[in-house]
Design a protein around this motif. Structure first.
Motif, short mmCIF file in Angstrom:
data_model
loop_
_atom_site.label_atom_id
_atom_site.label_comp_id
_atom_site.label_asym_id
_atom_site.label_seq_id
_atom_site.Cartn_x
_atom_site.Cartn_y
_atom_site.Cartn_z
N ARG A 32 0.84 -1.20 0.00
CA ARG A 32 0.00 0.00 0.00
C ARG A 32 0.88 1.25 0.00
N SER A 33 1.91 1.26 0.83
CA SER A 33 2.82 2.41 0.87
C SER A 33 3.49 2.63 -0.48
N ALA A 34 3.94 1.54 -1.10
CA ALA A 34 4.59 1.67 -2.41
C ALA A 34 3.63 2.26 -3.43
N LEU A 35 2.37 1.82 -3.41
CA LEU A 35 1.38 2.35 -4.35
C LEU A 35 1.08 3.82 -4.08
N VAL A 36 1.07 4.19 -2.82
CA VAL A 36 0.87 5.60 -2.47
C VAL A 36 2.00 6.44 -3.06
N TYR A 37 3.24 5.98 -2.91
CA TYR A 37 4.37 6.74 -3.44
C TYR A 37 4.34 6.80 -4.96
N ARG A 38 3.93 5.74 -5.61
CA ARG A 38 3.82 5.78 -7.07
C ARG A 38 2.75 6.78 -7.50
N THR A 39 1.63 6.78 -6.79
CA THR A 39 0.58 7.76 -7.07
C THR A 39 1.10 9.18 -6.85
N LEU A 40 1.85 9.36 -5.79
CA LEU A 40 2.42 10.65 -5.47
C LEU A 40 3.40 11.12 -6.53
N ALA A 41 4.22 10.20 -7.02
CA ALA A 41 5.19 10.55 -8.08
C ALA A 41 4.47 10.99 -9.35
N ARG A 42 3.40 10.28 -9.73
CA ARG A 42 2.63 10.67 -10.92
C ARG A 42 1.98 12.03 -10.74
N ALA A 43 1.46 12.29 -9.54
CA ALA A 43 0.83 13.57 -9.27
C ALA A 43 1.85 14.70 -9.33
N CYS A 44 3.05 14.45 -8.80
CA CYS A 44 4.12 15.45 -8.86
C CYS A 44 4.47 15.78 -10.32
N ALA A 45 4.57 14.76 -11.14
CA ALA A 45 4.89 14.98 -12.55
C ALA A 45 3.76 15.74 -13.24
N ASP A 46 2.51 15.37 -12.97
CA ASP A 46 1.37 16.05 -13.59
C ASP A 46 1.27 17.51 -13.14
N ALA A 47 1.64 17.76 -11.87
CA ALA A 47 1.58 19.12 -11.34
C ALA A 47 2.81 19.93 -11.70
N ARG A 48 3.73 19.28 -12.42
CA ARG A 48 4.97 19.93 -12.84
C ARG A 48 5.78 20.46 -11.67
N TRP A 49 5.80 19.66 -10.57
CA TRP A 49 6.67 20.00 -9.46
C TRP A 49 8.09 19.63 -9.86
N GLU A 50 9.07 20.11 -9.11
CA GLU A 50 10.47 19.91 -9.48
C GLU A 50 10.78 18.42 -9.71
N SER A 51 11.48 18.14 -10.79
CA SER A 51 11.76 16.75 -11.16
C SER A 51 12.59 16.03 -10.11
#
Length: 250
Positions: A32-51
Motif C-alpha cells: 500500500r505504501s509503495a502504491l501511495v508513493y507511485r501515485t504521489l510521483a505521478r501527481a508530482c509529474a502532472d503538477a509539474r513540481w520539481e523533477s
C-alpha cells in the motif's frame, strides 16, 4: 537479502503461528505504501513540481517494494501464506482530491510526513522488543528506511508549502484533521479494542516481532503529541486544532 535463519526452538507452535501471521499483513501494508508513493510521483509529474522531488519519491517507492519482498521472504521462511494484496484502498484514497497539486500536498502530509513518522516509531518499538534473529534483522532494515522516509516527508512539505495558495493551505488544514483520524483508525484502533476487551497478550510474541497492544498505543500517541502535531504547527498549520477536530464534519 542476507538474513539470518529463524531461531524458534524456545517458542510454542501457537506462538510461532501468531507471529508468522504478521508478515503477510506487513507485506500488504508495505505494498500500500509503495502504491501511495507511485501515485504521489505521478501527481508530482502532472503538477509539474520539481523533477528532483519526483525522482526522490520514485526512490522511496523502490524502498517500499523492497519491504514487500522482505516481508514476503520472512513470512515464507516461517511458513506463512502468500500475502493478499488489495489496490483499491489507494485508489479510493486519492478520489476526493480536486487536482494534482492537492494530491501531492495531501499525500505528502498524511501518508509521508505524519504516517511515516508514526510508522517509524512503531517499528522502533517493535525492533527494541524483538529477540528472534530473523524478525529482528527484518525489522531493523525496515526501520532504517522508515526513519529516512519520515524526514523526507517533512522536508518535501517545507519545500511545497510556499507554493500553495491560501485556499490550498486551508484545504490542507482540513486534510490534516481527516488524515489524523484515518491514521488513528488504521494504526492503533485495533490495539485499543484488544485492550478494551481485556485480552491477554503473550509476552513471547514481542520477542518474535509482534508489537504488544499497550506498546503500540503508547508509541502512537506519544509520537503524535511530540512529533506530528509540532511538525504541523512548524509548517504553518494548526496541529492541535487538526487533532481536536479529527472526527468533526466540516
Amino acid at each position: 537479502m542476507a538474513l539470518p535463519d529463524p531461531v524458534l526452538a524456545a517458542y510454542t507452535p501457537a506462538q510461532i503461528d501468531f507471529a508468522r501471521a504478521a508478515w503477510p499483513l506487513r507485506a500488504a501494508e508495505e505494498l500500500r505504501s509503495a502504491l501511495v508513493y507511485r501515485t504521489l510521483a505521478r501527481a508530482c509529474a502532472d503538477a509539474r513540481w520539481e523533477s528532483a522531488w519526483t525522482a526522490a519519491i520514485d526512490s522511496v517507492a523502490i524502498d517500499e517494494m523492497s519491504h514487500v519482498r522482505l516481508c514476503r521472504v520472512v513470512g515464507a521462511r516461517l511458513g506463512a501464506a502468500v500475502p493478499i494484496y488489495d489496490r483499491e484502498p489507494v485508489r479510493a484514497r486519492v478520489a476526493g482530491f480536486s487536482d494534482q497539486r492537492d494530491v501531492v500536498a495531501g499525500l505528502m502530509l498524511v501518508e509521508v510526513a505524519a504516517g511515516e513518522t508514526i510508522s517509524a516509531s512503531l517499528f522502533r518499538a517493535g525492533h527494541r522488543a524483538t529477540v528472534e534473529p530473523l524478525a529482528q534483522a527484518a525489522l531493523r532494515i525496515i526501520l532504517a528506511d522508515e526513519e529516512r522516509h519520515a524526514n523526507f516527508g517533512w522536508q518535501a512539505l517545507s519545500a511545497l508549502w510556499p507554493t500553495l495558495t491560501e485556499q490550498q493551505r486551508c484545504g490542507l488544514q482540513e486534510e490534516a484533521a481527516r488524515g489524523l483520524a484515518g491514521l488513528e483508525q488504521t494504526m492503533v484502533a485495533p490495539a485499543l479494542r484488544w485492550m478494551e476487551d481485556g485480552l491477554t497478550f503473550d509476552p513471547a510474541l514481542a520477542e518474535l516481532g509482534v508489537l504488544p497492544p499497550e506498546a503500540r498505543v503508547e508509541a502512537f500517541y506519544t509520537t503524535v503529541e511530540e512529533q506530528v502535531l509540532p511538525g504541523l504547527t512548524a509548517l504553518g498549520l494548526d496541529g492541535r486544532a487538526a487533532w481536536s477536530r479529527r472526527y468533526r464534519r466540516a
